[in-house]
Design a protein around this motif. Structure first.
Motif, PDB file in Angstrom:
ATOM      1  N   ASP A   1      42.005  37.149  55.460  1.00  0.00           N
ATOM      2  CA  ASP A   1      42.146  35.697  55.392  1.00  0.00           C
ATOM      3  C   ASP A   1      43.391  35.267  56.165  1.00  0.00           C
ATOM      4  O   ASP A   1      44.384  35.992  56.234  1.00  0.00           O
ATOM      5  CB  ASP A   1      42.275  35.265  53.922  1.00  0.00           C
ATOM      6  CG  ASP A   1      42.158  33.760  53.732  1.00  0.00           C
ATOM      7  OD1 ASP A   1      41.073  33.307  53.345  1.00  0.00           O
ATOM      8  OD2 ASP A   1      43.156  33.053  53.967  1.00  0.00           O
ATOM      9  N   ALA A   2      43.336  34.067  56.724  1.00  0.00           N
ATOM     10  CA  ALA A   2      44.500  33.544  57.446  1.00  0.00           C
ATOM     11  C   ALA A   2      45.704  33.403  56.525  1.00  0.00           C
ATOM     12  O   ALA A   2      46.854  33.469  56.978  1.00  0.00           O
ATOM     13  CB  ALA A   2      44.152  32.197  58.081  1.00  0.00           C
ATOM     14  N   GLY A   3      45.476  33.219  55.219  1.00  0.00           N
ATOM     15  CA  GLY A   3      46.569  33.070  54.266  1.00  0.00           C
ATOM     16  C   GLY A   3      46.708  34.258  53.328  1.00  0.00           C
ATOM     17  O   GLY A   3      47.174  34.106  52.200  1.00  0.00           O
ATOM     18  N   ARG A   4      46.315  35.441  53.764  1.00  0.00           N
ATOM     19  CA  ARG A   4      46.355  36.632  52.908  1.00  0.00           C
ATOM     20  C   ARG A   4      47.780  36.932  52.444  1.00  0.00           C
ATOM     21  O   ARG A   4      48.749  36.758  53.188  1.00  0.00           O
ATOM     22  CB  ARG A   4      45.762  37.837  53.643  1.00  0.00           C
ATOM     23  CG  ARG A   4      46.443  38.179  54.965  1.00  0.00           C
ATOM     24  CD  ARG A   4      45.562  39.141  55.769  1.00  0.00           C
ATOM     25  NE  ARG A   4      46.175  39.554  57.036  1.00  0.00           N
ATOM     26  CZ  ARG A   4      46.099  38.874  58.174  1.00  0.00           C
ATOM     27  NH1 ARG A   4      45.454  37.712  58.210  1.00  0.00           N
ATOM     28  NH2 ARG A   4      46.657  39.348  59.276  1.00  0.00           N
ATOM     29  N   ARG A   5      47.871  37.407  51.182  1.00  0.00           N
ATOM     30  CA  ARG A   5      49.188  37.578  50.569  1.00  0.00           C
ATOM     31  C   ARG A   5      49.384  38.925  49.889  1.00  0.00           C
ATOM     32  O   ARG A   5      50.386  39.155  49.230  1.00  0.00           O
ATOM     33  CB  ARG A   5      49.426  36.456  49.558  1.00  0.00           C
ATOM     34  CG  ARG A   5      49.546  35.084  50.184  1.00  0.00           C
ATOM     35  CD  ARG A   5      49.633  33.984  49.148  1.00  0.00           C
ATOM     36  NE  ARG A   5      48.321  33.711  48.545  1.00  0.00           N
ATOM     37  CZ  ARG A   5      48.080  32.697  47.712  1.00  0.00           C
ATOM     38  NH1 ARG A   5      49.063  31.882  47.381  1.00  0.00           N
ATOM     39  NH2 ARG A   5      46.877  32.507  47.211  1.00  0.00           N
ATOM     40  N   GLY A   6      48.431  39.813  49.987  1.00  0.00           N
ATOM     41  CA  GLY A   6      48.578  41.117  49.363  1.00  0.00           C
ATOM     42  C   GLY A   6      47.417  41.445  48.440  1.00  0.00           C
ATOM     43  O   GLY A   6      46.499  40.653  48.242  1.00  0.00           O
ATOM     44  N   LEU A   7      47.453  42.652  47.873  1.00  0.00           N
ATOM     45  CA  LEU A   7      46.370  43.107  47.003  1.00  0.00           C
ATOM     46  C   LEU A   7      46.718  42.898  45.535  1.00  0.00           C
ATOM     47  O   LEU A   7      47.838  42.524  45.180  1.00  0.00           O
ATOM     48  CB  LEU A   7      46.052  44.571  47.298  1.00  0.00           C
ATOM     49  CG  LEU A   7      47.154  45.625  47.110  1.00  0.00           C
ATOM     50  CD1 LEU A   7      47.309  46.056  45.652  1.00  0.00           C
ATOM     51  CD2 LEU A   7      46.865  46.852  47.952  1.00  0.00           C
ATOM     52  N   VAL A   8      45.736  43.166  44.680  1.00  0.00           N
ATOM     53  CA  VAL A   8      45.895  43.086  43.223  1.00  0.00           C
ATOM     54  C   VAL A   8      45.555  44.457  42.645  1.00  0.00           C
ATOM     55  O   VAL A   8      44.464  44.978  42.888  1.00  0.00           O
ATOM     56  CB  VAL A   8      44.965  42.019  42.612  1.00  0.00           C
ATOM     57  CG1 VAL A   8      45.078  42.018  41.092  1.00  0.00           C
ATOM     58  CG2 VAL A   8      45.289  40.639  43.173  1.00  0.00           C
ATOM     59  N   PRO A   9      46.456  45.095  41.896  1.00  0.00           N
ATOM     60  CA  PRO A   9      46.166  46.420  41.340  1.00  0.00           C
ATOM     61  C   PRO A   9      45.168  46.344  40.190  1.00  0.00           C
ATOM     62  O   PRO A   9      45.002  45.299  39.550  1.00  0.00           O
ATOM     63  CB  PRO A   9      47.536  46.914  40.859  1.00  0.00           C
ATOM     64  CG  PRO A   9      48.291  45.669  40.564  1.00  0.00           C
ATOM     65  CD  PRO A   9      47.808  44.630  41.543  1.00  0.00           C
ATOM     66  N   ALA A  10      44.524  47.484  39.931  1.00  0.00           N
ATOM     67  CA  ALA A  10      43.519  47.535  38.870  1.00  0.00           C
ATOM     68  C   ALA A  10      43.472  48.925  38.263  1.00  0.00           C
ATOM     69  O   ALA A  10      44.009  49.891  38.805  1.00  0.00           O
ATOM     70  CB  ALA A  10      42.150  47.148  39.420  1.00  0.00           C
ATOM     71  N   GLU A  11      42.794  49.008  37.124  1.00  0.00           N
ATOM     72  CA  GLU A  11      42.617  50.278  36.421  1.00  0.00           C
ATOM     73  C   GLU A  11      41.134  50.615  36.345  1.00  0.00           C
ATOM     74  O   GLU A  11      40.269  49.753  36.546  1.00  0.00           O
ATOM     75  CB  GLU A  11      43.186  50.175  35.004  1.00  0.00           C
ATOM     76  CG  GLU A  11      42.484  49.124  34.147  1.00  0.00           C
ATOM     77  CD  GLU A  11      43.069  49.007  32.746  1.00  0.00           C
ATOM     78  OE1 GLU A  11      43.993  49.766  32.419  1.00  0.00           O
ATOM     79  OE2 GLU A  11      42.578  48.149  31.981  1.00  0.00           O
ATOM     80  N   GLY A  12      40.850  51.886  36.034  1.00  0.00           N
ATOM     81  CA  GLY A  12      39.465  52.293  35.867  1.00  0.00           C
ATOM     82  C   GLY A  12      39.210  53.673  36.437  1.00  0.00           C
ATOM     83  O   GLY A  12      40.129  54.382  36.861  1.00  0.00           O
ATOM     84  N   ALA A  13      37.943  54.062  36.452  1.00  0.00           N
ATOM     85  CA  ALA A  13      37.538  55.359  37.001  1.00  0.00           C
ATOM     86  C   ALA A  13      36.142  55.233  37.589  1.00  0.00           C
ATOM     87  O   ALA A  13      35.327  54.434  37.128  1.00  0.00           O
ATOM     88  CB  ALA A  13      37.556  56.435  35.916  1.00  0.00           C
ATOM     89  N   ALA A  14      35.891  56.035  38.607  1.00  0.00           N
ATOM     90  CA  ALA A  14      34.567  56.102  39.230  1.00  0.00           C
ATOM     91  C   ALA A  14      34.290  57.555  39.582  1.00  0.00           C
ATOM     92  O   ALA A  14      35.141  58.219  40.193  1.00  0.00           O
ATOM     93  CB  ALA A  14      34.513  55.228  40.476  1.00  0.00           C
ATOM     94  N   PHE A  15      33.123  58.035  39.192  1.00  0.00           N
ATOM     95  CA  PHE A  15      32.744  59.418  39.494  1.00  0.00           C
ATOM     96  C   PHE A  15      31.314  59.476  40.007  1.00  0.00           C
ATOM     97  O   PHE A  15      30.441  58.735  39.543  1.00  0.00           O
ATOM     98  CB  PHE A  15      32.892  60.319  38.262  1.00  0.00           C
ATOM     99  CG  PHE A  15      34.287  60.816  38.063  1.00  0.00           C
ATOM    100  CD1 PHE A  15      34.662  62.088  38.475  1.00  0.00           C
ATOM    101  CD2 PHE A  15      35.248  59.991  37.510  1.00  0.00           C
ATOM    102  CE1 PHE A  15      35.963  62.528  38.329  1.00  0.00           C
ATOM    103  CE2 PHE A  15      36.556  60.416  37.351  1.00  0.00           C
ATOM    104  CZ  PHE A  15      36.915  61.696  37.766  1.00  0.00           C
TER     105      PHE A  15
END
Length: 413
Positions: free
Chosen positions: A223-237
Motif C-alpha cells: 500500500d502507498a501508506g504501508r506502516r508495518g506488519l502485525v504479529p500473531a500467534e498460532g500453529a500450522a502443520f
C-alpha cells in the motif's frame, strides 16, 4: 527431488479459526482477526495490535497433566499436528513410526510460560520456579512433544530461521522424504509471541505498525501508506508423505511440494540490504528445483513485510524473476491473521494447498491504494482463475535470510 512428496493433511490453530475448514472459510471471505492485544495491557508498547487465537482449549487435544507443562506455542503445535493427522486420515497404528519425522519452525521459544516463571524467580524466589521451565521454553520443545505424544521416531529437526522458519521446515521435511530418510513427516511451525516480553522484542526490530494504528486495515502490504506488519500467534502443520505411501493407503492428496530455494543477504539483523539481491536468487532456485518456468506460476504468496523498503525490495525481486511484461498475481492473506513469524510459511503452505484444491486465490485485506511505483498486481478479493497449478511462497528473516517454496497441483505421472 527424487521421490515425490505430497500434502495429505492440513492442521491450523490460528487467529480466525481452529481447523483448516474454519480458517479457509474466513480467509476466502476476507474476515480479519487482528485486534488490540488482550493477553496483557499494551499501553506504552511500540505497537498495540495482534492476531490472537480464540476458543482454544488444550485439553481438547491432550491430557491436562501434559498441557500444564507446556507453553501455548507447544500446545498449539501438538493440536495442529493432531488436526493434520485427522485431516489426512492417518492411522498411526498402521504406519512405520520409525520412518515418520517431525519438522518445526519457530522464532522465539516459549515465553508465555517463561514470563510467569521469571516473575516468580524475582518476586518469590528460586524454589517457586516451575521444574518444567527448561523443557517448556526451548525452541525444540514442539518437535520433542509432538514426537513423544504421537510416538514418532523418524528423522526430525527444529528450524530457527526467523520469519522464514516455516518455509524452511516444510522444505526440509519434503527433502527428508524425497531423499529416503522418512516416508511421512509432520511439518510446520508454531509461535506464541503475544506476551509482555516477546511482543516488546518484536517491536524493537522496527517493522510493527504503530501503537495508534486502527485494527481495520492495519496490515497493508504494498500500500502507498504501508506502516508495518502485525504479529500473531498460532500453529500450522502439514502431513507430508511419499507419493506411493499416500496412494497405497488411499490418502486424500491436496497438492505436491515441488521446489525450494534458500539464500542469504548476510546483512544487519535490523536492516535490509541496500538493494534487492538474494530474494530473487531464492525464487530462481525454487523454480529450478521444481523444474518449472516463471510463466507456470499461478500466483505468489508474498512475504509482504509492509514496510516501505521491505515491499520495494520484494517488488524488485518479482520483476527480476517474472520480468516487467508479466505482472504475476500476488497475495498476502496473513493480512487477516497477522504474521505468525516462525509459523507464517507453514500457514501459507496450507493455504496454497487449499487454494489449489478449491481453485481460488485468497485475497489481501487492508491494502487500499496499491503503491503504483511498485508495479505489483495485488489480489484484493478472492478470485477464481481457470486453474491454480503452481504457487510460489516467499519468506524473509532478519539478517538477510530468504526462502522460496513452490506448492503445486498433484498430477499423476
Amino acid at each position: 527431488m527424487s521421490r515425490r512428496v505430497v500434502v495429505t493433511g492440513i492442521g491450523f490453530v490460528a487467529p480466525g479459526g481452529i481447523g483448516q475448514g474454519a480458517v479457509w472459510d474466513n480467509i476466502r471471505a476476507g474476515r480479519g482477526a487482528i485486534r488490540r492485544v488482550t493477553r496483557f495491557d499494551p499501553t506504552g508498547y511500540p505497537s498495540a495490535l495482534a492476531g490472537e487465537v480464540d476458543g482454544f482449549n488444550p485439553t481438547d487435544f491432550m491430557p491436562m497433566r501434559l498441557a500444564r507443562k507446556l507453553d501455548p506455542y507447544t500446545q498449539y503445535a501438538v493440536a495442529a499436528s493432531q488436526l493434520a493427522l485427522d485431516d489426512g486420515r492417518m492411522d498411526l497404528e498402521r504406519v512405520d513410526r520409525e520412518r515418520m519425522g517431525v519438522f518445526v519452525g519457530n522464532c522465539f521459544g516459549g515465553w508465555d510460560f517463561t514470563d510467569r516463571e521469571l516473575r516468580k524467580l524475582h518476586t518469590q524466589g528460586v524454589k517457586e520456579v516451575s521444574p518444567f521451565q527448561a523443557t517448556s521454553w526451548f525452541p525444540a520443545a514442539p518437535q520433542g512433544q509432538i514426537s513423544i505424544h504421537f510416538g514418532l521416531r523418524g528423522f526430525s529437526k527444529t528450524v530457527c530461521g526467523e520469519r522464514a522458519s516455516g518455509h524452511i521446515g516444510i522444505a526440509l521435511a519434503a527433502r527428508s522424504i524425497a531423499s529416503g530418510q522418512c516416508d511421512v513427516s509432520l511439518a510446520g511451525g508454531a509461535e506464541a509471541p503475544i506476551t509482555p516480553f516477546t511482543y516488546l522484542a518484536c517491536g524493537t526490530e522496527g517493522v510493527l505498525v504503530g501503537p495508534d494504528t486502527p485494527a481495520d486495515g492495519a496490515y497493508r502490504p504494498f500500500d502507498a501508506g504501508r506502516r508495518g506488519l502485525v504479529p500473531a500467534e498460532g500453529a500450522a502443520f502439514l502431513l507430508l508423505e511419499e507419493l506411493t505411501h499416500a496412494l497405497e493407503r488411499r490418502a486424500p492428496i491436496y497438492a505436491e511440494v515441488l521446489g525450494f530455494g534458500l539464500s542469504n543477504d548476510a546483512c544487519h539483523p535490523a536492516l535490509l540490504p541496500p538493494e534487492e539481491r538474494h530474494l530473487s536468487v531464492a525464487m530462481r532456485k525454487a523454480l529450478e528445483d521444481a523444474d518449472v518456468t516463471p510463466d507456470a506460476i499461478s500466483y505468489v504468496l508474498a512475504d509482504g513485510l509492509a514496510t516501505p523498503e521491505g515491499d520495494r525490495q520484494e517488488a524488485a525481486a518479482l520483476r527480476k524473476v517474472f520480468g516487467s511484461e508479466r505482472r504475476v498475481p500476488v497475495s498476502v492473506p496473513r493480512t487477516m491473521t497477522g504474521h505468525l513469524y516462525g509459523a507464517a510459511g507453514a500457514l501459507d503452505a496450507g493455504l496454497a494447498a487449499l487454494s489449489i484444491q478449491h481453485g481460488e486465490v485468497p485475497p489481501t485485506v487492508g491494502t487500499r491504494t496499491v503503491d503504483a511505483s511498485l508495479d505489483v498486481s495485488l489480489v484484493t478479493e478472492t478470485t477464481t482463475p481457470e486453474r491454480v497449478d503452481h504457487v510460489m511462497l516467499n519468506g524473509r528473516g532478519s539478517g538477510g535470510l530468504n526462502a522460496s517454496l513452490i506448492i503445486s497441483r498433484f498430477a499423476r505421472a
